[in-house]
Design a protein around this motif. Sequence first.
Motif, mmCIF file in Angstrom:
data_model
loop_
_atom_site.group_PDB
_atom_site.id
_atom_site.type_symbol
_atom_site.label_atom_id
_atom_site.label_comp_id
_atom_site.label_asym_id
_atom_site.label_seq_id
_atom_site.Cartn_x
_atom_site.Cartn_y
_atom_site.Cartn_z
ATOM 1 N N TYR A 41 0.871 -1.173 0.000
ATOM 2 C CA TYR A 41 0.000 0.000 0.000
ATOM 3 C C TYR A 41 0.907 1.221 0.000
ATOM 4 N N ILE A 42 0.669 2.144 -0.925
ATOM 5 C CA ILE A 42 1.576 3.270 -1.113
ATOM 6 C C ILE A 42 0.816 4.591 -0.943
ATOM 7 N N TRP A 43 1.347 5.434 -0.058
ATOM 8 C CA TRP A 43 0.856 6.796 0.089
ATOM 9 C C TRP A 43 1.964 7.695 -0.474
ATOM 10 N N LYS A 44 1.727 8.260 -1.641
ATOM 11 C CA LYS A 44 2.768 8.947 -2.383
ATOM 12 C C LYS A 44 3.151 10.272 -1.749
ATOM 13 N N GLY A 45 4.465 10.491 -1.653
ATOM 14 C CA GLY A 45 5.019 11.745 -1.187
ATOM 15 C C GLY A 45 6.260 12.066 -1.991
ATOM 16 N N ASP A 46 7.302 12.543 -1.330
ATOM 17 C CA ASP A 46 8.531 12.877 -2.046
ATOM 18 C C ASP A 46 9.382 11.630 -2.296
ATOM 19 N N GLU A 47 10.636 11.844 -2.686
ATOM 20 C CA GLU A 47 11.499 10.718 -3.062
ATOM 21 C C GLU A 47 12.023 9.934 -1.856
ATOM 22 N N ASN A 48 11.837 10.449 -0.652
ATOM 23 C CA ASN A 48 12.268 9.757 0.571
ATOM 24 C C ASN A 48 11.185 8.773 1.009
ATOM 25 N N ILE A 49 11.579 7.533 1.242
ATOM 26 C CA ILE A 49 10.591 6.464 1.445
ATOM 27 C C ILE A 49 10.718 5.837 2.828
ATOM 28 N N ILE A 50 9.567 5.654 3.469
ATOM 29 C CA ILE A 50 9.464 4.942 4.745
ATOM 30 C C ILE A 50 8.717 3.640 4.490
ATOM 31 N N LEU A 51 9.277 2.534 4.949
ATOM 32 C CA LEU A 51 8.669 1.218 4.765
ATOM 33 C C LEU A 51 8.144 0.701 6.100
ATOM 34 N N LEU A 52 6.879 0.258 6.121
ATOM 35 C CA LEU A 52 6.216 -0.196 7.343
ATOM 36 C C LEU A 52 6.011 -1.708 7.308
ATOM 37 N N ILE A 53 6.427 -2.388 8.398
ATOM 38 C CA ILE A 53 6.387 -3.847 8.472
ATOM 39 C C ILE A 53 5.599 -4.262 9.721
ATOM 40 N N HIS A 54 4.383 -4.758 9.550
ATOM 41 C CA HIS A 54 3.533 -5.123 10.685
ATOM 42 C C HIS A 54 3.963 -6.458 11.317
ATOM 43 N N GLY A 55 3.259 -6.851 12.360
ATOM 44 C CA GLY A 55 3.610 -8.066 13.086
ATOM 45 C C GLY A 55 2.650 -9.222 12.870
ATOM 46 N N TRP A 56 2.717 -10.194 13.769
ATOM 47 C CA TRP A 56 1.978 -11.457 13.703
ATOM 48 C C TRP A 56 0.479 -11.243 13.843
ATOM 49 N N GLU A 57 -0.281 -11.946 13.016
ATOM 50 C CA GLU A 57 -1.748 -11.899 13.016
ATOM 51 C C GLU A 57 -2.266 -10.465 12.947
ATOM 52 N N SER A 58 -1.667 -9.721 12.025
ATOM 53 C CA SER A 58 -2.035 -8.322 11.810
ATOM 54 C C SER A 58 -2.036 -8.061 10.307
ATOM 55 N N ASN A 59 -2.015 -6.811 9.928
ATOM 56 C CA ASN A 59 -1.898 -6.424 8.515
ATOM 57 C C ASN A 59 -1.564 -4.931 8.475
ATOM 58 N N SER A 60 -1.506 -4.378 7.272
ATOM 59 C CA SER A 60 -1.041 -2.998 7.129
ATOM 60 C C SER A 60 -1.965 -1.964 7.758
ATOM 61 N N SER A 61 -3.193 -2.340 8.070
ATOM 62 C CA SER A 61 -4.099 -1.381 8.701
ATOM 63 C C SER A 61 -3.685 -1.067 10.137
ATOM 64 N N ARG A 62 -2.767 -1.868 10.721
ATOM 65 C CA ARG A 62 -2.351 -1.608 12.099
ATOM 66 C C ARG A 62 -1.603 -0.280 12.224
ATOM 67 N N TRP A 63 -1.188 0.300 11.075
ATOM 68 C CA TRP A 63 -0.424 1.545 11.095
ATOM 69 C C TRP A 63 -1.315 2.789 11.089
ATOM 70 N N LYS A 64 -2.616 2.602 11.225
ATOM 71 C CA LYS A 64 -3.571 3.715 11.148
ATOM 72 C C LYS A 64 -3.150 4.899 12.027
ATOM 73 N N LYS A 65 -2.836 4.642 13.281
ATOM 74 C CA LYS A 65 -2.535 5.740 14.204
ATOM 75 C C LYS A 65 -1.184 6.382 13.918
ATOM 76 N N LEU A 66 -0.200 5.567 13.554
ATOM 77 C CA LEU A 66 1.110 6.134 13.226
ATOM 78 C C LEU A 66 1.062 6.940 11.937
ATOM 79 N N LEU A 67 0.236 6.527 10.985
ATOM 80 C CA LEU A 67 0.128 7.237 9.709
ATOM 81 C C LEU A 67 -0.275 8.695 9.906
ATOM 82 N N HIS A 68 -1.125 8.949 10.888
ATOM 83 C CA HIS A 68 -1.543 10.335 11.158
ATOM 84 C C HIS A 68 -0.343 11.215 11.504
#
Length: 251
Positions: A41-68
Motif C-alpha cells: 500500500y503506497i501513500w505517495k510523497g517525495d522521493e524519501n521512502i518509509i517502509l512499514l512492516i507489521h507483526g503477527w496476526e495483523s496487517n497494514s491497517s495496524r499503522w492507522k494511528k502512526l500514519l496520522h
Amino acid sequence: MAYQLFSQPRKGKLKKDKLPKTLQSATLETFQYQEDNIQTYIWKGDENIILLIHGWESNSSRWKKLLHHIKPLGKTIIAIDGPAHGLSDGKEFNAPKYAEFIHTVTQKYQPEIVIGHSIGGAAIAFYLHKYKNPLIKKVILLGSPSDFKILSNNFVSLLSLNSKIKTVLENYYHEKFDIHIDHFSGHVFAESFPQKAFIAHDKEDKVVLVHEGRKYASTWKNAVYVETTGNGHSLHNNELYQKVISFIKEA
C-alpha cells in the motif's frame, strides 16, 4: 504438524472489497516472490521512502494511528502485508520469509527508513543481517522480539510438547531456514548494524517481554532506547509517536 500450527496465523487476512478505510486511501501494488503475491500500500510523497512492516496476526491497517503522525512529513510511505496476512498470499508465516518479502520490495523502492512492529521488527533484523542494505539509514523497532528460541520455547510449552518433539522441531527450523535456532537472535545480528535505530518497548508488554527490547538496545551501537508504561504490545501512544517523528527528522 507442530510447525504448521506454529507458522499459520489464525487472523489478519483481509478482503479486497472490504478494505479498512486506512488502506482505501492508498495505491495498491502487488509484487511477486516465488509463488506468492506480496501486497503493498503506497501513500505517495517525495522521493524519501518509509517502509512499514507489521507483526503477527495483523496487517497494514495496524499503522492507522502512526500514519496520522508520519503523513505530514511529506515522505512516500509504503506498507507491506506479511506472508499469509492482509491481501498477501500464503499460509505460512515466518521471519526469514518475511525478510524475503522486504527484500523484494526494497529492491525497487530503496527506502531510507524502515519501521517494524513485533515480529515485523525481527524480520527487519534478519533482513539487514542477510542483505546488509547500506541504503537504509534508520530503523525503528516497536515491541520486537530478538531470540527466536524464546518464541519457539513458548510455543512448545503452550502445546505441552515433549523434549523429543522439541528437538525434532528445532532441527526442522535449522533445515528449513539454514540457521540454527540458537543463532537466530536479532540483538546479535544488530552488533554489526551501522544504521541509526530507535527501539521502543513497553514494560507491561505480555506478548514480547521488555527484556527483548533491552537486548537490542544493549548491542545496537547507534540506538536510542525508550521504555513506556501502560501501552502494552501495540505501543499506540501519541507521545511515543512524536518521539518517532523527531527521530525521523534528525539529520
